[in-house]
Scaffold this motif. Structure first.
Motif, PDB file in Angstrom:
ATOM      1  N   GLY A  14       0.801  -1.217   0.000  1.00 16.53           N
ATOM      2  CA  GLY A  14       0.000   0.000   0.000  1.00 16.53           C
ATOM      3  C   GLY A  14       0.830   1.260   0.000  1.00 16.53           C
ATOM      4  N   ASP A  15       2.095   1.153   0.434  1.00 17.59           N
ATOM      5  CA  ASP A  15       3.020   2.283   0.429  1.00 17.59           C
ATOM      6  C   ASP A  15       4.031   2.198  -0.707  1.00 17.59           C
ATOM      7  OD1 ASP A  15       1.879   3.266   2.828  1.00 17.59           O
ATOM      8  OD2 ASP A  15       3.103   1.885   4.002  1.00 17.59           O
ATOM      9  N   GLY A  16       3.911   1.195  -1.567  1.00 15.64           N
ATOM     10  CA  GLY A  16       4.851   1.049  -2.672  1.00 15.64           C
ATOM     11  C   GLY A  16       6.109   0.281  -2.322  1.00 15.64           C
ATOM     12  N   GLY A  17       6.138  -0.417  -1.183  1.00 12.41           N
ATOM     13  CA  GLY A  17       7.334  -1.132  -0.756  1.00 12.41           C
ATOM     14  C   GLY A  17       7.262  -2.616  -1.044  1.00 12.41           C
ATOM     15  N   VAL A  18       8.388  -3.182  -1.498  1.00 13.44           N
ATOM     16  CA  VAL A  18       8.460  -4.610  -1.798  1.00 13.44           C
ATOM     17  C   VAL A  18       9.738  -5.178  -1.206  1.00 13.44           C
ATOM     18  CG1 VAL A  18       8.622  -6.386  -3.590  1.00 13.44           C
ATOM     19  CG2 VAL A  18       7.202  -4.361  -3.968  1.00 13.44           C
ATOM     20  N   HIS A  19       9.609  -6.237  -0.407  1.00 17.59           N
ATOM     21  CA  HIS A  19      10.756  -7.026   0.031  1.00 17.59           C
ATOM     22  C   HIS A  19      10.862  -8.208  -0.930  1.00 17.59           C
ATOM     23  CE1 HIS A  19      11.263  -4.725   3.665  1.00 17.59           C
ATOM     24  NE2 HIS A  19      10.000  -4.927   4.000  1.00 17.59           N
ATOM     25  N   LEU A  20      11.837  -8.133  -1.823  1.00 14.30           N
ATOM     26  CA  LEU A  20      12.040  -9.184  -2.820  1.00 14.30           C
ATOM     27  C   LEU A  20      13.147 -10.100  -2.320  1.00 14.30           C
ATOM     28  CD1 LEU A  20      11.022  -9.809  -5.798  1.00 14.30           C
ATOM     29  CD2 LEU A  20      13.215  -8.844  -6.523  1.00 14.30           C
ATOM     30  N   ASN A  21      12.871 -11.393  -2.234  1.00 15.70           N
ATOM     31  CA  ASN A  21      13.819 -12.344  -1.660  1.00 15.70           C
ATOM     32  C   ASN A  21      13.981 -13.552  -2.565  1.00 15.70           C
ATOM     33  OD1 ASN A  21      14.053 -11.343   1.410  1.00 15.70           O
ATOM     34  ND2 ASN A  21      11.944 -11.132   0.713  1.00 15.70           N
ATOM     35  N   PHE A  22      15.232 -14.011  -2.664  1.00 14.67           N
ATOM     36  CA  PHE A  22      15.522 -15.245  -3.386  1.00 14.67           C
ATOM     37  C   PHE A  22      16.096 -16.246  -2.385  1.00 14.67           C
ATOM     38  CE2 PHE A  22      15.422 -12.130  -6.703  1.00 14.67           C
ATOM     39  CZ  PHE A  22      14.801 -12.784  -7.753  1.00 14.67           C
ATOM     40  N   VAL A  23      15.520 -17.436  -2.368  1.00 18.96           N
ATOM     41  CA  VAL A  23      15.922 -18.465  -1.417  1.00 18.96           C
ATOM     42  C   VAL A  23      16.565 -19.619  -2.183  1.00 18.96           C
ATOM     43  CG1 VAL A  23      15.165 -20.039   0.398  1.00 18.96           C
ATOM     44  CG2 VAL A  23      14.015 -17.827   0.098  1.00 18.96           C
ATOM     45  N   ALA A  24      17.754 -20.020  -1.729  1.00 16.71           N
ATOM     46  CA  ALA A  24      18.456 -21.165  -2.308  1.00 16.71           C
ATOM     47  C   ALA A  24      18.730 -22.176  -1.209  1.00 16.71           C
ATOM     48  CB  ALA A  24      19.774 -20.712  -2.945  1.00 16.71           C
ATOM     49  N   PRO A  25      18.822 -23.462  -1.544  1.00 20.31           N
ATOM     50  CA  PRO A  25      19.201 -24.454  -0.530  1.00 20.31           C
ATOM     51  C   PRO A  25      20.519 -24.056   0.131  1.00 20.31           C
ATOM     52  CG  PRO A  25      18.481 -25.537  -2.549  1.00 20.31           C
ATOM     53  CD  PRO A  25      18.574 -24.076  -2.864  1.00 20.31           C
ATOM     54  N   CYS A  26      20.665 -24.364   1.397  1.00 24.87           N
ATOM     55  CA  CYS A  26      21.865 -23.972   2.146  1.00 24.87           C
ATOM     56  C   CYS A  26      23.130 -24.419   1.423  1.00 24.87           C
ATOM     57  CB  CYS A  26      21.836 -24.575   3.549  1.00 24.87           C
ATOM     58  SG  CYS A  26      20.573 -23.864   4.615  1.00 24.87           S
ATOM     59  N   GLY A  27      24.078 -23.497   1.298  1.00 24.16           N
ATOM     60  CA  GLY A  27      25.349 -23.794   0.669  1.00 24.16           C
ATOM     61  C   GLY A  27      25.371 -23.629  -0.836  1.00 24.16           C
ATOM     62  N   ARG A  28      24.225 -23.266  -1.442  1.00 24.00           N
ATOM     63  CA  ARG A  28      24.161 -23.148  -2.904  1.00 24.00           C
ATOM     64  C   ARG A  28      24.290 -21.704  -3.389  1.00 24.00           C
ATOM     65  NH1 ARG A  28      21.316 -27.385  -5.253  1.00 24.00           N
ATOM     66  NH2 ARG A  28      21.756 -26.329  -7.233  1.00 24.00           N
ATOM     67  N   MET A  29      24.365 -20.757  -2.479  1.00 23.41           N
ATOM     68  CA  MET A  29      24.421 -19.347  -2.861  1.00 23.41           C
ATOM     69  C   MET A  29      25.863 -18.839  -2.703  1.00 23.41           C
ATOM     70  SD  MET A  29      22.452 -16.816  -3.935  1.00 23.41           S
ATOM     71  CE  MET A  29      20.780 -17.132  -3.346  1.00 23.41           C
ATOM     72  N   ASP A  30      26.648 -18.886  -3.786  1.00 17.98           N
ATOM     73  CA  ASP A  30      28.017 -18.384  -3.698  1.00 17.98           C
ATOM     74  C   ASP A  30      28.047 -16.899  -4.048  1.00 17.98           C
ATOM     75  OD1 ASP A  30      27.876 -18.162  -6.490  1.00 17.98           O
ATOM     76  OD2 ASP A  30      28.880 -20.082  -6.800  1.00 17.98           O
ATOM     77  N   ARG A  31      29.229 -16.279  -3.896  1.00 20.16           N
ATOM     78  CA  ARG A  31      29.354 -14.832  -4.088  1.00 20.16           C
ATOM     79  C   ARG A  31      29.038 -14.408  -5.514  1.00 20.16           C
ATOM     80  NH1 ARG A  31      34.612 -11.858  -1.837  1.00 20.16           N
ATOM     81  NH2 ARG A  31      33.619 -12.669   0.067  1.00 20.16           N
ATOM     82  N   ALA A  32      29.459 -15.194  -6.485  1.00 21.19           N
ATOM     83  CA  ALA A  32      29.225 -14.834  -7.887  1.00 21.19           C
ATOM     84  C   ALA A  32      27.733 -14.826  -8.203  1.00 21.19           C
ATOM     85  CB  ALA A  32      29.966 -15.808  -8.807  1.00 21.19           C
ATOM     86  N   LEU A  33      27.019 -15.852  -7.741  1.00 20.87           N
ATOM     87  CA  LEU A  33      25.577 -15.904  -7.989  1.00 20.87           C
ATOM     88  C   LEU A  33      24.875 -14.760  -7.280  1.00 20.87           C
ATOM     89  CD1 LEU A  33      23.059 -17.252  -9.099  1.00 20.87           C
ATOM     90  CD2 LEU A  33      23.081 -18.809  -7.127  1.00 20.87           C
ATOM     91  N   ARG A  34      25.282 -14.478  -6.048  1.00 21.66           N
ATOM     92  CA  ARG A  34      24.674 -13.385  -5.297  1.00 21.66           C
ATOM     93  C   ARG A  34      24.822 -12.059  -6.042  1.00 21.66           C
ATOM     94  NH1 ARG A  34      23.172 -12.801   0.007  1.00 21.66           N
ATOM     95  NH2 ARG A  34      23.930 -14.915   0.419  1.00 21.66           N
ATOM     96  N   GLN A  35      26.023 -11.788  -6.568  1.00 18.74           N
ATOM     97  CA  GLN A  35      26.217 -10.520  -7.276  1.00 18.74           C
ATOM     98  C   GLN A  35      25.453 -10.492  -8.589  1.00 18.74           C
ATOM     99  OE1 GLN A  35      30.006  -8.739  -7.030  1.00 18.74           O
ATOM    100  NE2 GLN A  35      29.781  -7.538  -8.895  1.00 18.74           N
ATOM    101  N   GLU A  36      25.346 -11.624  -9.271  1.00 21.09           N
ATOM    102  CA  GLU A  36      24.562 -11.678 -10.505  1.00 21.09           C
ATOM    103  C   GLU A  36      23.094 -11.347 -10.221  1.00 21.09           C
ATOM    104  OE1 GLU A  36      23.291 -14.818 -14.074  1.00 21.09           O
ATOM    105  OE2 GLU A  36      24.651 -15.460 -12.466  1.00 21.09           O
ATOM    106  N   ILE A  37      22.558 -11.911  -9.156  1.00 17.69           N
ATOM    107  CA  ILE A  37      21.165 -11.625  -8.783  1.00 17.69           C
ATOM    108  C   ILE A  37      21.000 -10.147  -8.441  1.00 17.69           C
ATOM    109  CG2 ILE A  37      19.353 -12.109  -7.103  1.00 17.69           C
ATOM    110  CD1 ILE A  37      20.619 -14.909  -6.788  1.00 17.69           C
ATOM    111  N   GLU A  38      21.932  -9.602  -7.658  1.00 22.28           N
ATOM    112  CA  GLU A  38      21.840  -8.200  -7.270  1.00 22.28           C
ATOM    113  C   GLU A  38      21.889  -7.280  -8.480  1.00 22.28           C
ATOM    114  OE1 GLU A  38      24.927  -7.492  -4.452  1.00 22.28           O
ATOM    115  OE2 GLU A  38      23.843  -8.440  -2.780  1.00 22.28           O
ATOM    116  N   ASP A  39      22.829  -7.520  -9.394  1.00 21.54           N
ATOM    117  CA  ASP A  39      22.950  -6.663 -10.575  1.00 21.54           C
ATOM    118  C   ASP A  39      21.663  -6.694 -11.396  1.00 21.54           C
ATOM    119  OD1 ASP A  39      25.497  -5.989  -9.804  1.00 21.54           O
ATOM    120  OD2 ASP A  39      26.486  -7.384 -11.180  1.00 21.54           O
TER     121      ASP A  39
END
Length: 262
Positions: free
Chosen positions: A180-205
Motif C-alpha cells: 500500500g506504500d509502494g514497498g516490496v521485500h524481494l527475496n531469493f531463497v536457495a538451498p543452504c550452501g548453494r548461494m556463492d558470491r558470484a551468484l549473489r552478485q549476478e542476482i543483485e545486478d
C-alpha cells in the motif's frame, strides 16, 4: 534548523482481514476500493506471496493456513483498519464495518476477491511477521528492500517473477511487503550452501537494474543505504544527488561516520 512533529492519538480499536485477490491487477483495485471506503482508517495494506507464507507456516508450528480450504493463493493481502476514537452507542463496530467494506469489494463488477478471512488480529500479524524467519530457516537468502510509485509495484513484481523463472530457475522467489506504500521485500531463497558470491552478485545486478532502470524504483526503501548498499548507491544515484549528499553531510556532520566515503 526547524522540526515539525505530527502527533496522533493511539488507535483504540483495530481489526484485520486476510484477502485472496483474483490476480495481481485485482490488488490495485482492492486497494483503491478500500481507500475509497475507509480513508485514513486503512492503517495497513500488506502483501504476502504464496512461497513466503508457506515458509512461515513450515517454520512456526503455531501458525495455521489462513483460509478454510487449506490451500494457499498466489498472493495474500493483510488489510488492517483502525480508529482512534471510542465507539458510540448504537454505531456499527469496527469489525462490522470491515466486514461490510470487504463485502462491498467482493461484490464489485470485476470480482477482485476469491476468498476472505476475518478473525484474530494478532494471529494475522503473526503470520506476516514470521515470513523473514521462515525464509532464513529454508536456506540462503538474497534480499532486496525496494520501493516504487504505487502504480508500478505489481508490474515490477510480475516482471521480476517472469524473468527470475528464466534466469534463476534453481532459486525460489518470495516477495512480501508494504504494498500500500509502494514497498516490496524481494527475496531469493536457495538451498543452504548453494548461494556463492558470484551468484549473489549476478542476482543483485539483475534485480537492481530491473527495479531502478526499468521501473524507476528506489534501490533502498525503509532501511537506508549503509555499507551494504554503498556499491549500489555509487552505481545508481545521480551526480546531483551525490553532490547534494556531500554538501549536506559536510554541513551537519563534517567528521567521519563509520565507513562513509565522500
Amino acid at each position: 534548523t526547524e522540526c515539525t512533529f505530527e502527533l496522533s492519538r493511539r488507535p483504540v480499536a483495530q481489526e484485520a482481514a486476510l484477502l485472496a485477490p483474483r490476480d495481481d491487477p485485482a490488488i490495485d483495485d482492492i486497494l483503491m476500493a478500500m481507500e475509497a471506503r475507509m480513508g485514513s482508517r486503512l492503517s495497513a495494506f500488506e502483501s504476502m506471496s504464496m512461497n513466503a507464507v508457506r515458509h512461515a507456516l513450515d517454520h512456526v508450528p503455531g501458525l495455521r493456513a489462513p483460509f478454510a480450504s487449506g490451500e494457499l493463493p498466489e498472493q495474500i493481502l493483510l488489510v488492517e483498519i483502525s480508529q482512534d476514537w471510542a465507539e458510540m452507542d448504537g454505531a456499527p463496530s469496527l469489525a462490522d464495518q470491515l466486514v461490510s467494506v470487504v463485502e462491498e469489494v467482493w461484490n464489485l463488477p470485476d470480482a477482485p476477491l476469491l476468498d476472505a478471512r476475518f478473525g484474530s488480529l494478532s494471529e494475522m500479524w503473526a503470520l506476516r511477521h514470521a515470513i523473514s524467519e521462515g525464509m532464513r530457516a529454508a536456506g540462503d537468502i538474497v534480499a532486496f528492500d525496494l520501493s516504487f510509485s504505487r502504480d508500478r509495484v505489481n508490474a515490477f513484481r510480475k516482471a521480476a517473477r517472469e524473468q527470475a523463472a528464466i534466469r534463476f530457475p534453481m532459486l525460489e522467489l518470495c516477495d512480501f511487503g508494504h504494498i500500500g506504500d509502494g514497498g516490496v521485500h524481494l527475496n531469493f531463497v536457495a538451498p543452504c550452501g548453494r548461494m556463492d558470491r558470484a551468484l549473489r552478485q549476478e542476482i543483485e545486478d539483475w534485480a537492481y537494474n530491473l527495479a531502478v532502470r526499468e521501473f524507476d524504483g528506489s534501490f533502498s526503501a525503509e532501511h537506508g543505504i549503509g555499507r551494504k548498499n554503498q556499491r549500489i548507491y555509487d552505481a545508481f544515484a545521480t551526480e546531483g544527488v551525490k553532490d547534494f549528499s556531500r554538501q549536506f553531510k559536510a554541513a551537519v556532520a563534517p567528521g567521519r561516520i563509520g565507513a562513509f566515503r565522500p
